[in-house]
Design a protein around this motif. Structure first.
Motif, PDB file in Angstrom:
ATOM      1  N   GLY A 407       0.856  -1.238  -0.066  1.00  0.00           N
ATOM      2  CA  GLY A 407       0.061   0.008  -0.007  1.00  0.00           C
ATOM      3  C   GLY A 407       0.809   1.217  -0.233  1.00  0.00           C
ATOM      4  O   GLY A 407       0.299   2.327  -0.077  1.00  0.00           O
ATOM      5  N   LEU A 408       2.163   1.107  -0.057  1.00  0.00           N
ATOM      6  CA  LEU A 408       3.009   2.205  -0.008  1.00  0.00           C
ATOM      7  C   LEU A 408       4.201   2.304  -1.080  1.00  0.00           C
ATOM      8  O   LEU A 408       4.664   0.888  -1.486  1.00  0.00           O
ATOM      9  N   ILE A 409       4.513   3.278  -1.530  1.00  0.00           N
ATOM     10  CA  ILE A 409       5.799   3.437  -2.348  1.00  0.00           C
ATOM     11  C   ILE A 409       7.087   3.588  -1.530  1.00  0.00           C
ATOM     12  O   ILE A 409       7.174   4.703  -0.875  1.00  0.00           O
ATOM     13  N   ALA A 410       7.911   2.515  -1.362  1.00  0.00           N
ATOM     14  CA  ALA A 410       9.045   2.638  -0.720  1.00  0.00           C
ATOM     15  C   ALA A 410      10.374   2.849  -1.439  1.00  0.00           C
ATOM     16  O   ALA A 410      10.586   2.261  -2.345  1.00  0.00           O
ATOM     17  N   GLU A 411      11.014   4.162  -0.929  1.00  0.00           N
ATOM     18  CA  GLU A 411      12.353   4.674  -2.043  1.00  0.00           C
ATOM     19  C   GLU A 411      13.209   4.857  -0.850  1.00  0.00           C
ATOM     20  O   GLU A 411      13.229   5.851  -0.079  1.00  0.00           O
ATOM     21  N   PRO A 412      14.279   4.066  -0.926  1.00  0.00           N
ATOM     22  CA  PRO A 412      15.523   4.299  -0.152  1.00  0.00           C
ATOM     23  C   PRO A 412      16.269   5.666  -0.501  1.00  0.00           C
ATOM     24  O   PRO A 412      16.222   6.008  -1.719  1.00  0.00           O
ATOM     25  N   LEU A 413      16.329   6.547   0.686  1.00  0.00           N
ATOM     26  CA  LEU A 413      16.919   7.677   0.452  1.00  0.00           C
ATOM     27  C   LEU A 413      18.534   7.623   0.287  1.00  0.00           C
ATOM     28  O   LEU A 413      18.961   6.703   0.966  1.00  0.00           O
ATOM     29  N   PRO A 414      19.217   8.373  -0.083  1.00  0.00           N
ATOM     30  CA  PRO A 414      20.829   8.482  -0.155  1.00  0.00           C
ATOM     31  C   PRO A 414      21.264   8.471   1.048  1.00  0.00           C
ATOM     32  O   PRO A 414      20.925   9.325   2.026  1.00  0.00           O
ATOM     33  N   ALA A 415      22.267   7.657   1.317  1.00  0.00           N
ATOM     34  CA  ALA A 415      22.905   7.693   2.819  1.00  0.00           C
ATOM     35  C   ALA A 415      23.645   9.201   3.156  1.00  0.00           C
ATOM     36  O   ALA A 415      24.030   9.623   2.006  1.00  0.00           O
ATOM     37  N   PRO A 416      23.420   9.578   4.321  1.00  0.00           N
ATOM     38  CA  PRO A 416      24.336  10.807   4.681  1.00  0.00           C
ATOM     39  C   PRO A 416      25.729  10.760   4.379  1.00  0.00           C
ATOM     40  O   PRO A 416      26.287   9.533   4.377  1.00  0.00           O
ATOM     41  N   PRO A 417      26.491  11.835   4.214  1.00  0.00           N
ATOM     42  CA  PRO A 417      27.795  11.743   4.125  1.00  0.00           C
ATOM     43  C   PRO A 417      28.511  11.063   5.304  1.00  0.00           C
ATOM     44  O   PRO A 417      28.054  11.190   6.556  1.00  0.00           O
ATOM     45  N   GLU A 418      29.384  10.130   5.367  1.00  0.00           N
ATOM     46  CA  GLU A 418      29.849   9.192   6.488  1.00  0.00           C
ATOM     47  C   GLU A 418      31.426   9.710   6.716  1.00  0.00           C
ATOM     48  O   GLU A 418      32.073  10.660   5.926  1.00  0.00           O
ATOM     49  N   THR A 419      31.838   9.422   7.823  1.00  0.00           N
ATOM     50  CA  THR A 419      33.209   9.668   8.411  1.00  0.00           C
ATOM     51  C   THR A 419      34.193   8.637   7.281  1.00  0.00           C
ATOM     52  O   THR A 419      33.862   7.456   7.288  1.00  0.00           O
ATOM     53  N   ALA A 420      35.397   9.266   7.099  1.00  0.00           N
ATOM     54  CA  ALA A 420      36.083   8.407   6.248  1.00  0.00           C
ATOM     55  C   ALA A 420      36.771   7.436   7.013  1.00  0.00           C
ATOM     56  O   ALA A 420      37.500   7.910   8.105  1.00  0.00           O
ATOM     57  N   LYS A 421      37.108   6.019   6.763  1.00  0.00           N
ATOM     58  CA  LYS A 421      38.036   5.318   7.594  1.00  0.00           C
ATOM     59  C   LYS A 421      38.945   4.967   7.023  1.00  0.00           C
ATOM     60  O   LYS A 421      39.910   4.214   7.594  1.00  0.00           O
ATOM     61  N   PHE A 422      39.144   5.021   5.610  1.00  0.00           N
ATOM     62  CA  PHE A 422      40.420   4.635   4.770  1.00  0.00           C
ATOM     63  C   PHE A 422      40.473   5.962   3.907  1.00  0.00           C
ATOM     64  O   PHE A 422      39.616   6.644   3.446  1.00  0.00           O
ATOM     65  N   ASP A 423      41.608   6.005   3.360  1.00  0.00           N
ATOM     66  CA  ASP A 423      42.024   6.926   2.259  1.00  0.00           C
ATOM     67  C   ASP A 423      41.088   6.820   1.025  1.00  0.00           C
ATOM     68  O   ASP A 423      40.669   7.575   0.368  1.00  0.00           O
TER      69      ASP A 423
END
Length: 748
Positions: A407-423
């Motif tokens: 009954g709903l249209i589900a759309e994943p949103l872009p993930a927020p900017p993350e903290t870099a763990k690697f170069d």
């Protein structure tokens, strides 16, 4: 089969209940009966009692203790829900999720012995935070809300380690926000969460509130069983083998684009999408099929070639996350099962790419077979808990099915900017039909602006070139894009190089009557200079001096010093200038390192050297004919070796060939517009590399060289030149800007 299963469960429970001292003997008896540790199922633990934290949880807990305000290990995102939302069904689905997965109710505690325990609190209703983001700026407000929800620090000792929010964007428009700490969740777990929320939501709307059963295994059960495995030493041999394989692996990749003063904290990660053309995707799958490997292995090989070409390294250690969910019982469990593989690859430029793909596939298979071995235990002794043993990570995943809410249209949103763990991270997703998408993720603060976009374009282009000619050496595929190559061509376009003419031949071609050198009252014409150099060259050849053999020169700054240099070049040998004032020990060291065949000197009382000596005042030094010796000179033939102190204080020789020497002399003359009407004052010691361009540029352009006399009471050079020659000399030097002052003609 049921009886055998029950029997194994009983043995596993018995082993888990035994004391550490009893377990070794029990395992020995089991193995004598043909039952190994890996044959036993994971036994359940008491949900009401603290259980040992898994290795990855211990590491994350330590990192959190070091910086409780960090959001580096927060995971989550949001799903947009469009349509009439049943809030009661959604709330019930979230409550059911918490009841089924004790990892979502977990917090951590220090033990007196320094170990870490995980504690699962009793199930309780989900604390659903509700927000309103309506209005013209609703999308921006939602992005800020998702970022704040995910980045708000967690308290790993107090919990909870999951937070859920529901944002209202408008009528029949909502967004469900999930944020968790990585100590209780991994990427696979996020898929389990969103899938179960949608399925439970559908069941509750259909009147089936108990539609999803609890998984047969709790993450705490698995962690406790892994602790017993480590305690019994069943992984000791495998861990030692991997540590030995990585012991001499190079640490740290030197990216040319990395900032010299890169910040210690990586900061935000920049995600640059990768768009793989369909022909490239088809070629990747085709090559993988032909070689009997996975598409992940082929992509890994291309990434290793990219890193090797970009850093100049042929020995790399890359990280790669592995799901580490062996057995169907773990597939529906929420928890940080994920492990990191350390893959050592050697992308040789001369190796055909198709062969390297097979090598990378073998390395990947070896790593996947060892994915259950805790990465933190593998790298013990290689660095501290907060230091990654590699700078680059390769992640290849199957794309998760999108969440479904009836009954709903589900759309994943872009993930927020993350903290870099690697170069640098290369992330690739493969959809069900084989379609590939990906991104390069960089620690943005550590690199020059625009690096992500340049690298993304280079990697896609390099991948395509490797796949077009998989049988060609890896080093032949172009790394730079067409635009970059065009820019370099435009910036460094140079006129065609003139035909190679040895510098000695250029000097000999100057009219013989012109004055070449002035030394006090002495004048030496080009004809006399050339004839004297020819005579000495014949003397050198008579003494067995041949092509590229080194002849050391310990000479004062006089006309014969330049005669000797030309004579060595004419004989086809290479001259090695030695500072006349250097200590005896250093002079002998230079002669030995240069493997000098002969030493020419004009100094009286020359002490014995490390090689035969010819004094220029000996009767037969210039007894040869004045004709050219006729030795052919090749542009790649050695011309001279100059010794510097080097960073350690020990002499180090730098070899220069005839071709670069001639081109450099020509370029210096052009840079300073040298002509036959110019004269050049020579002030620099012959043992210094900068002296070469000064005397050589003057002589090959037909000018006049004026060596400055190095003796007490010698007149200052400008006064000397004005008194002797009625003009101002030039001193060409490539490190100084040219300065043009025309002098009077010198051949009158």
């Amino acid at each position: 089969m049921s009886a055998l299963t029950d029997r194994l469960r009983s043995l596993a429970a018995r082993l888990a209940a035994a004391s550490p001292e009893e377990r070794e003997s029990l395992l020995a008896r089991f193995e004598a009966a043909g039952i190994g540790f890996d044959d036993l199922p994971v036994p359940p633990t008491d949900p009401g009692k603290p259980q040992p934290a898994a290795d990855v949880q211990r590491r994350l807990y330590l990192l959190w203790r070091l910086d409780p305000s960090s959001a580096a290990y927060s995971v989550g995102g949001a799903v947009r829900l469009t349509g009439p939302l049943d809030r009661a069904a959604l709330k019930g689905a979230l409550d059911g999720l918490l009841a089924r997965h004790d990892a979502l109710r977990t917090r951590f505690r220090d033990a007196e012995d320094g170990s870490v325990f995980q504690i699962a609190d009793p199930a309780a209703p989900c604390a659903l935070a509700e927000y309103v983001c309506e209005g013209p700026d609703s999308e921006a407000a939602l992005r800020d809300l998702v970022r704040e929800t995910v980045e708000r620090p967690f308290d790993l000792t107090a919990g909870p380690l999951m937070r859920v929010g529901l944002a209202r964007l408008g009528p029949d428009r909502h967004a469900l926000i999930l944020a968790l700490h990585h100590a209780v969740c991994d990427a696979w777990s996020l898929g389990v969460l969103t899938r179960e929320i949608g399925a439970d939501y559908a069941a509750r709307r259909a009147g089936r509130p108990d539609g999803i059963p609890a998984p047969p295994l709790r993450f705490a059960d698995w962690a406790a069983w892994q602790a017993i495995r480590q305690e019994t030493g069943r992984d000791a041999a495998a861990l030692a083998r991997i540590r030995e394989r990585l012991a001499d692996a190079p640490r740290g990749l030197t990216f040319p684009e990395r900032l010299p003063a890169a910040p210690r904290e990586a900061g935000r990660a920049r995600r640059v999408p990768l768009v793989f053309p369909e022909p490239t995707q088809d070629a990747l799958h085709r090559l993988a099929s032909e070689r009997g490997v996975t598409a992940a292995a082929a992509m890994l090989a291309a990434f290793a070639v990219f890193l090797g070409r970009g850093t100049g390294r042929d020995d790399l250690c890359l990280g790669m996350p592995a799901a580490n969910r062996e057995g169907a019982a773990t597939h529906g469990v929420v928890g940080p099962f994920v492990n990191t593989l350390a893959l050592r690859l050697r992308p040789a430029p001369a190796q055909p790419f198709a062969e390297f793909v097979e090598t990378a596939a073998a390395t990947l298979r070896e790593g996947m077979a060892e994915q259950a071995l805790p990465f933190d235990r593998i790298v013990e002794g290689f660095g501290n808990a907060g230091q990654n043993p590699f700078d680059a990570l390769f992640a290849y995943e199957r794309a998760a099915a999108p969440p479904r809410f009836p009954g709903l249209i589900a759309e994943p949103l872009p993930a927020p900017p993350e903290t870099a763990k690697f170069d640098l991270v290369l992330g690739v997703e493969e959809a069900a039909g084989g379609a590939l998408s990906g991104a390069l993720i960089l620690a943005e603060a550590r690199f020059l602006p625009g690096t992500g976009e340049r690298w993304a374009a280079r990697f896609v282009g390099l991948l395509g070139a490797l796949l077009v000619r998989p049988g060609a050496p890896c080093g032949e595929a172009p790394l730079l894009t067409d635009e970059e190559r065009a820019l370099l061509d435009a910036q460094h376009r140079m006129p065609p190089a003139p035909p190679f003419v040895p510098v000695s031949a250029r000097v000999a071609a100057v009219e013989g009557h012109r004055i070449a050198l002035v030394h006090g009252e002495q004048r030496l014409t080009y004809g006399a200079l050339n004839a004297r150099a020819n005579a000495l060259a014949h003397a050198l050849i008579r003494r067995g001096v041949g092509r590229e053999e080194r002849v050391a020169l310990r000479l004062t700054r006089s006309p014969d010093a330049f005669v000797a240099i030309l004579a060595v070049l004419k004989a086809g040998a290479a001259y090695v200038p030695v500072d006349p004032e250097a200590p005896q020990e250093r002079r002998d060291t230079v002669l030995r390192q240069a493997q000098a065949r002969l030493l020419l000197t004009d100094l009286p009382g020359e002490p014995p050297a490390a090689c035969p000596t010819l004094r220029l005042d000996e009767p037969d030094a210039f007894a040869g004919p004045g004709t050219e010796p006729g030795v052919a000179i090749h542009p790649e033939q050695l011309a001279y070796v100059i010794f510097t102190s080097g960073s350690t204080g020990q002499p180090k020789g730098v070899a220069v060939a005839h071709g670069p020497l001639a081109m450099h002399a020509e370029a210096v003359g052009a840079r300073y517009d040298l002509t036959r009407d110019d004269r050049v004052l020579h002030l620099i010691a012959l043992s210094f590399d900068g002296a070469t361009e000064a005397w050589l540029a003057a002589l090959i352009h037909g000018g006049r060289l004026v060596p400055h006399p190095r003796r007490p009471g010698a007149a200052p050079h400008r006064a000397l030149l004005r008194r002797r020659h009625r003009g101002v000399a030039r001193r060409p030097h490539s490190r100084r800007a040219p300065r043009r002052r025309r002098a009077p003609r010198l051949d009158r």
